[in-house]
Design a protein around this motif. Sequence first.
Motif, PDB file in Angstrom:
ATOM      1  N   LYS A  73       0.847  -1.188   0.000  1.00 39.60           N
ATOM      2  CA  LYS A  73       0.000   0.000   0.000  1.00 39.60           C
ATOM      3  C   LYS A  73       0.881   1.236   0.000  1.00 39.60           C
ATOM      4  N   LYS A  74       0.480   2.260  -0.728  1.00 42.91           N
ATOM      5  CA  LYS A  74       1.283   3.481  -0.810  1.00 42.91           C
ATOM      6  C   LYS A  74       0.917   4.440   0.325  1.00 42.91           C
ATOM      7  N   TYR A  75       1.950   5.038   0.913  1.00 43.83           N
ATOM      8  CA  TYR A  75       1.780   5.960   2.030  1.00 43.83           C
ATOM      9  C   TYR A  75       2.529   7.269   1.744  1.00 43.83           C
ATOM     10  N   PRO A  76       2.038   8.387   2.262  1.00 45.48           N
ATOM     11  CA  PRO A  76       2.772   9.648   2.106  1.00 45.48           C
ATOM     12  C   PRO A  76       3.932   9.787   3.087  1.00 45.48           C
ATOM     13  N   ASN A  77       3.877   9.029   4.202  1.00 44.95           N
ATOM     14  CA  ASN A  77       4.932   9.129   5.211  1.00 44.95           C
ATOM     15  C   ASN A  77       5.315   7.731   5.706  1.00 44.95           C
ATOM     16  N   ILE A  78       6.595   7.406   5.604  1.00 43.62           N
ATOM     17  CA  ILE A  78       7.095   6.126   6.113  1.00 43.62           C
ATOM     18  C   ILE A  78       8.405   6.387   6.854  1.00 43.62           C
ATOM     19  N   TYR A  79       8.515   5.820   8.048  1.00 40.27           N
ATOM     20  CA  TYR A  79       9.720   5.988   8.869  1.00 40.27           C
ATOM     21  C   TYR A  79      10.295   4.617   9.211  1.00 40.27           C
ATOM     22  N   ILE A  80      11.608   4.507   9.094  1.00 41.76           N
ATOM     23  CA  ILE A  80      12.306   3.269   9.467  1.00 41.76           C
ATOM     24  C   ILE A  80      13.476   3.613  10.381  1.00 41.76           C
ATOM     25  N   GLU A  81      13.601   2.871  11.480  1.00 46.02           N
ATOM     26  CA  GLU A  81      14.837   2.905  12.254  1.00 46.02           C
ATOM     27  C   GLU A  81      15.402   1.491  12.287  1.00 46.02           C
ATOM     28  N   ASP A  82      16.611   1.347  11.757  1.00 41.96           N
ATOM     29  CA  ASP A  82      17.353   0.091  11.869  1.00 41.96           C
ATOM     30  C   ASP A  82      18.345   0.232  13.008  1.00 41.96           C
ATOM     31  N   GLY A  83      18.156  -0.517  14.067  1.00 43.41           N
ATOM     32  CA  GLY A  83      19.064  -0.452  15.210  1.00 43.41           C
ATOM     33  C   GLY A  83      19.887  -1.720  15.323  1.00 43.41           C
ATOM     34  N   PHE A  84      21.190  -1.543  15.582  1.00 40.66           N
ATOM     35  CA  PHE A  84      22.102  -2.683  15.662  1.00 40.66           C
ATOM     36  C   PHE A  84      23.013  -2.560  16.876  1.00 40.66           C
ATOM     37  N   HIS A  85      23.548  -3.680  17.306  1.00 41.49           N
ATOM     38  CA  HIS A  85      24.669  -3.718  18.247  1.00 41.49           C
ATOM     39  C   HIS A  85      24.343  -3.139  19.618  1.00 41.49           C
ATOM     40  N   ASP A  86      23.124  -2.638  19.766  1.00 39.53           N
ATOM     41  CA  ASP A  86      22.739  -2.055  21.041  1.00 39.53           C
ATOM     42  C   ASP A  86      22.876  -3.083  22.144  1.00 39.53           C
ATOM     43  N   GLU A  87      22.562  -4.311  21.805  1.00 37.26           N
ATOM     44  CA  GLU A  87      22.659  -5.407  22.762  1.00 37.26           C
ATOM     45  C   GLU A  87      23.495  -6.515  22.127  1.00 37.26           C
ATOM     46  N   SER A 108      16.327  -9.493  19.813  1.00 43.56           N
ATOM     47  CA  SER A 108      16.982  -9.354  21.117  1.00 43.56           C
ATOM     48  C   SER A 108      16.419 -10.318  22.159  1.00 43.56           C
ATOM     49  N   PRO A 109      17.243 -11.218  22.686  1.00 43.55           N
ATOM     50  CA  PRO A 109      16.767 -12.112  23.751  1.00 43.55           C
ATOM     51  C   PRO A 109      16.476 -11.362  25.038  1.00 43.55           C
ATOM     52  N   TYR A 110      17.109 -10.208  25.235  1.00 40.48           N
ATOM     53  CA  TYR A 110      16.871  -9.418  26.447  1.00 40.48           C
ATOM     54  C   TYR A 110      15.434  -8.904  26.488  1.00 40.48           C
ATOM     55  N   LYS A 111      14.952  -8.415  25.357  1.00 44.68           N
ATOM     56  CA  LYS A 111      13.567  -7.947  25.301  1.00 44.68           C
ATOM     57  C   LYS A 111      12.598  -9.111  25.497  1.00 44.68           C
ATOM     58  N   LEU A 112      12.938 -10.249  24.926  1.00 46.03           N
ATOM     59  CA  LEU A 112      12.054 -11.404  25.017  1.00 46.03           C
ATOM     60  C   LEU A 112      11.996 -11.978  26.430  1.00 46.03           C
ATOM     61  N   GLN A 113      13.123 -11.878  27.150  1.00 50.05           N
ATOM     62  CA  GLN A 113      13.126 -12.334  28.545  1.00 50.05           C
ATOM     63  C   GLN A 113      12.196 -11.487  29.402  1.00 50.05           C
ATOM     64  N   MET A 114      12.115 -10.201  29.064  1.00 50.46           N
ATOM     65  CA  MET A 114      11.276  -9.295  29.862  1.00 50.46           C
ATOM     66  C   MET A 114       9.805  -9.375  29.474  1.00 50.46           C
ATOM     67  N   ASP A 115       9.543  -9.670  28.180  1.00 51.43           N
ATOM     68  CA  ASP A 115       8.158  -9.541  27.719  1.00 51.43           C
ATOM     69  C   ASP A 115       7.929 -10.414  26.486  1.00 51.43           C
ATOM     70  N   SER A 116       8.103 -11.701  26.616  1.00 46.07           N
ATOM     71  CA  SER A 116       8.027 -12.576  25.447  1.00 46.07           C
ATOM     72  C   SER A 116       6.596 -12.771  24.948  1.00 46.07           C
ATOM     73  N   LEU A 117       5.622 -12.697  25.832  1.00 44.93           N
ATOM     74  CA  LEU A 117       4.246 -13.032  25.458  1.00 44.93           C
ATOM     75  C   LEU A 117       3.621 -12.034  24.486  1.00 44.93           C
ATOM     76  N   SER A 118       4.124 -10.803  24.462  1.00 47.12           N
ATOM     77  CA  SER A 118       3.508  -9.788  23.601  1.00 47.12           C
ATOM     78  C   SER A 118       4.058  -9.807  22.174  1.00 47.12           C
ATOM     79  N   TYR A 119       5.072 -10.643  21.924  1.00 49.60           N
ATOM     80  CA  TYR A 119       5.692 -10.695  20.600  1.00 49.60           C
ATOM     81  C   TYR A 119       5.190 -11.880  19.779  1.00 49.60           C
ATOM     82  N   ASN A 120       5.164 -11.694  18.462  1.00 52.05           N
ATOM     83  CA  ASN A 120       4.888 -12.779  17.530  1.00 52.05           C
ATOM     84  C   ASN A 120       6.211 -13.377  17.075  1.00 52.05           C
TER      85      ASN A 120
END
Length: 233
Positions: A73-87, A108-120
Motif C-alpha cells: 500500500k502506498k503511504y505519504p509518510n514512512i519511517y524506518i529505524e534500523d538499530g544494531f549492536h545495542d545489545e 533481542s533475547p533481552y527484550k524477550l526475557q522481559m516480555d516474550s508473550l507480547s511478541y509474535n
Amino acid sequence: MKNFILFLNLLLSIGCSSQNKISFREMNDDLLKNNHIYYDVTYKDPVTVKGIKNTLSKYRLSGLKSCNINPDKKYPNIYIEDGFHDEKGFYNGMIIMDNKNICEITTSPYKLQMDSLSYNRIKENNFVFYTKKVPKEEFKKKYPDEYFRYELVIQNKVEDFNKCLAIDHYTPKSVIYAKNYFFSGGKLFNYESIQIKYTDIKDGVIGIPYFKEEKKKEFIDCINNLNILKFGK
C-alpha cells in the motif's frame, strides 16, 4: 471543453498525489539498491553485503506483514529505524506508517526475557525474529529512546539537536548504532546515527568531569526547547 479541462486537472492531481506516496516495498528496495545499510562501510565483501541486505529485507517485509500492515500500500509518510549492536549485535527495528501504524521488529533475547508473550515469533527458513504492533500511546511511554529519535526526524529537528550536542566538548553523546530513514513530501531522507538515548540523561546531566554547570544548563535547556521530551525534570 469544460469537462475535458476538469478531467485533465483530475489526472494531474492524481499524478501529483501518487508521486508523493510510496509503498514500503518500494522504499525498502530503493534503500537496499543504494546500499543504505548500517554495515555498508564496515563490510566490503559483496557476499556479506548481499547476505545483510537479504536479512534486512526479510525483517522489514515479513515483519510488517506480521503486524497486519500491507507493504504494497502506498503511504505519504514512512519511517524506518534500523538499530544494531545495542545489545551485542542484535537487531532492533521500528517501522512507522503515517504516524499511526507502528511495528517493532527484534532479535533481542533481552527484550524477550522481559516480555516474550507480547511478541509474535516469525520463522522463515533459517531466520527467526519477533514482532509486535505497538499502539501509538504506548510508543511514547515504553519506547522513549526510539520515540525521541522519531520525533527529531519527522519534525525536522535533527540539525537543531546537533547544535545542542555541539554546546561543549563534554556534552554527553550516547553511542548509538542505528540508521534512520524517512519518506515524506515525495523525498527520501537518510540520517546517520542520532547520538542520544533519552533514558541515559532523562534525569539530568550528572557525573561528567569537567562539564561546567553553566554548560549543563545550556545543554538541558537546548534539549527541552525542542519540545519533544523534557530532560532533567
